[in-house]
Design an enzyme around this catalytic site. Structure first.
Site, short mmCIF file in Angstrom:
data_model
loop_
_atom_site.label_atom_id
_atom_site.label_comp_id
_atom_site.label_asym_id
_atom_site.label_seq_id
_atom_site.Cartn_x
_atom_site.Cartn_y
_atom_site.Cartn_z
N ALA A 187 3.57 65.46 -23.48
CA ALA A 187 3.08 64.47 -22.53
C ALA A 187 2.62 65.22 -21.28
CB ALA A 187 4.19 63.49 -22.19
N GLY A 247 5.95 65.21 -26.59
CA GLY A 247 5.24 64.06 -27.16
C GLY A 247 4.33 64.43 -28.31
N GLU A 255 6.56 64.59 -31.25
CA GLU A 255 6.98 63.22 -31.55
C GLU A 255 5.86 62.46 -32.27
OE1 GLU A 255 8.22 62.73 -27.30
OE2 GLU A 255 9.89 61.67 -28.22
N GLU A 299 11.88 68.85 -23.45
CA GLU A 299 12.01 67.94 -22.30
C GLU A 299 13.16 68.29 -21.38
OE1 GLU A 299 11.22 66.98 -25.33
OE2 GLU A 299 9.63 65.49 -25.25
N1 COA Z 1 1.12 68.66 -19.41
C1 COA Z 1 0.13 68.93 -18.54
N2 COA Z 1 -0.61 70.06 -18.60
C2 COA Z 1 -0.31 70.94 -19.57
C3 COA Z 1 0.71 70.73 -20.51
C4 COA Z 1 1.45 69.54 -20.40
N3 COA Z 1 2.41 69.21 -21.27
N4 COA Z 1 0.76 71.78 -21.33
C5 COA Z 1 -0.20 72.64 -20.94
N5 COA Z 1 -0.86 72.12 -19.88
C6 COA Z 1 -1.99 72.72 -19.12
C7 COA Z 1 -1.52 73.84 -18.22
O1 COA Z 1 -1.02 73.31 -17.00
C8 COA Z 1 -2.80 74.60 -18.04
O2 COA Z 1 -3.63 73.92 -17.13
P1 COA Z 1 -4.45 74.74 -16.00
O3 COA Z 1 -5.35 75.64 -16.78
O4 COA Z 1 -5.19 73.68 -15.24
O5 COA Z 1 -3.42 75.48 -15.22
C9 COA Z 1 -3.46 74.49 -19.41
O6 COA Z 1 -2.87 73.34 -20.04
C10 COA Z 1 -3.20 75.69 -20.29
O7 COA Z 1 -1.82 75.87 -20.40
P2 COA Z 1 -1.07 77.26 -20.03
O8 COA Z 1 0.33 76.93 -19.62
O9 COA Z 1 -1.90 78.04 -19.05
O10 COA Z 1 -1.10 77.99 -21.43
P3 COA Z 1 -0.09 79.12 -21.95
O11 COA Z 1 -0.68 79.65 -23.20
O12 COA Z 1 0.24 80.07 -20.86
O13 COA Z 1 1.28 78.33 -22.30
C11 COA Z 1 2.56 76.53 -23.26
C12 COA Z 1 1.29 77.38 -23.34
C13 COA Z 1 2.47 75.43 -24.30
C14 COA Z 1 3.79 77.42 -23.54
C15 COA Z 1 2.68 75.94 -21.84
O14 COA Z 1 1.45 75.32 -21.52
C16 COA Z 1 3.75 74.90 -21.71
O15 COA Z 1 4.92 75.24 -21.64
N6 COA Z 1 3.38 73.60 -21.65
C17 COA Z 1 4.29 72.52 -21.43
C18 COA Z 1 5.07 72.22 -22.69
C19 COA Z 1 6.08 71.12 -22.47
O16 COA Z 1 7.06 71.28 -21.79
N7 COA Z 1 5.83 69.96 -23.09
C20 COA Z 1 6.71 68.84 -23.06
C21 COA Z 1 6.41 67.97 -21.92
S1 COA Z 1 7.61 66.67 -21.82
#
Ligand code: COA
Length: 256
Positions: free
Chosen positions: A67, A112, A115, A135
């Site tokens: 999400a 999400g 999920e 989460e």
């Molecule tokens: N919500 C909002 N934005 C998200 C996102 C999320 N769940 N997951 C990734 N993004 C965005 C990042 O903020 C980034 O945006 P930006 O370029 O404007 O800064 C873009 O997507 C690319 O992600 P980035 O984090 O730079 O890629 P990465 O390869 O370094 O890392 C992940 C990948 C998946 C490990 C990392 O993005 C992450 O941990 N995301 C969140 C995962 C999460 O906790 N999901 C559950 C949410 S309840």
């Protein structure tokens, strides 16, 4: 076949639809717009003349990375409740599709995104798939059905372990746990093999698949009601006759 949506791409090949979450710059994160569009698309897809659906994420890096954290950051509790309800409605709509729906997980399927994949009939993955419910690392809990559906697949104890640790699950572990049924080398192979799976499965009666899907997990009474009802279908008459006449069945594929 379905309306144009800003965050979704839809295509059809040989009666099988492919729905792609198209927000690659944010790793296909589910914000309110994506969820609203998914809800609308699923209402249309329920009635669409297709016999199967593939769900995937745009790009090589992510199925859906969860999400949208930026959007959730400023939500009041009431807004968060409505957001969770919207996400749950989307997952319920995936579950209720009248034909098989397969999640093709390429890259991250977190929060999400995981999920949503869990609400499809099953998951095929690519080698680079990473699953998880992270989460608790954000001070949140899963809110799109993850506390309910994961248990049914991996058992309650393992679901507790995965949710409490928030850890990542590799594609190999996901296969061992029964989360992903197959793991393919890359996204192209994943999509091609899923299309092949559908081609074989859809030689069977769509009426029968529909009825089986309706009663799976619903109990023996529902099963026998559906078993009785299926005897009114052309497909049942054709399927049993074809076997006895030693020929291939020609199913009409109509849903009851
Ligand atoms: N919500 C909002 N934005 C998200 C996102 C999320 N769940 N997951 C990734 N993004 C965005 C990042 O903020 C980034 O945006 P930006 O370029 O404007 O800064 C873009 O997507 C690319 O992600 P980035 O984090 O730079 O890629 P990465 O390869 O370094 O890392 C992940 C990948 C998946 C490990 C990392 O993005 C992450 O941990 N995301 C969140 C995962 C999460 O906790 N999901 C559950 C949410 S309840």
């Amino acid at each position: 076949m379905i309306s144009n949506f800003e965050t979704l791409i839809f295509s059809v090949s040989e009666d099988i639809g492919t729905l792609t979450i198209n927000r690659a710059d944010k790793l296909n994160a589910l914000n309110i717009q994506v969820l609203r569009e998914l809800k609308g698309a699923l209402t249309e897809l329920r009635a669409a003349p297709i016999r199967g659906l593939i769900v995937t994420g745009e790009g090589e890096k992510a199925f859906i990375a969860g999400a949208d954290i930026a959007e959730m950051k400023s939500m009041e509790p009431g807004e968060a409740l409505a957001f969770s309800e919207l996400g749950q409605l989307v997952t319920l709509a995936f579950e209720a599709l009248p034909y098989p729906c397969v999640a093709c997980v390429n890259g991250f399927a977190l929060g999400g995104g995981f999920e949503m994949a869990l609400s499809c009939d099953f998951i095929f993955a690519s080698k680079n798939a990473v699953f998880g419910l992270p989460e608790v690392k954000l001070g949140l809990i899963p809110g799109f059905g993850g506390t309910q559906r994961l248990m049914k697949i991996v058992g309650e104890r393992r679901a507790r372990e995965i949710i409490f640790s928030g850890r990542n699950i590799s594609s190999d572990e996901a296969k061992n746990l029964g989360i992903a049924l197959e793991v393919y080398a890359d996204k192209a192979q994943l999509l091609a093999e899923t299309q092949n799976w559908f081609k074989t499965a859809l030689k069977n009666s769509s009426c029968a698949i529909y009825e089986a899907k309706q009663v799976l997990g619903k109990g023996l009474v529902e099963e026998r009601k559906a078993f009785g009802a299926i005897f009114q279908t052309q497909d049942m008459i054709e399927g049993t006759a074809a076997f006895l006449e030693k020929r291939k069945a020609e199913f009409k594929g109509k849903i009851l």
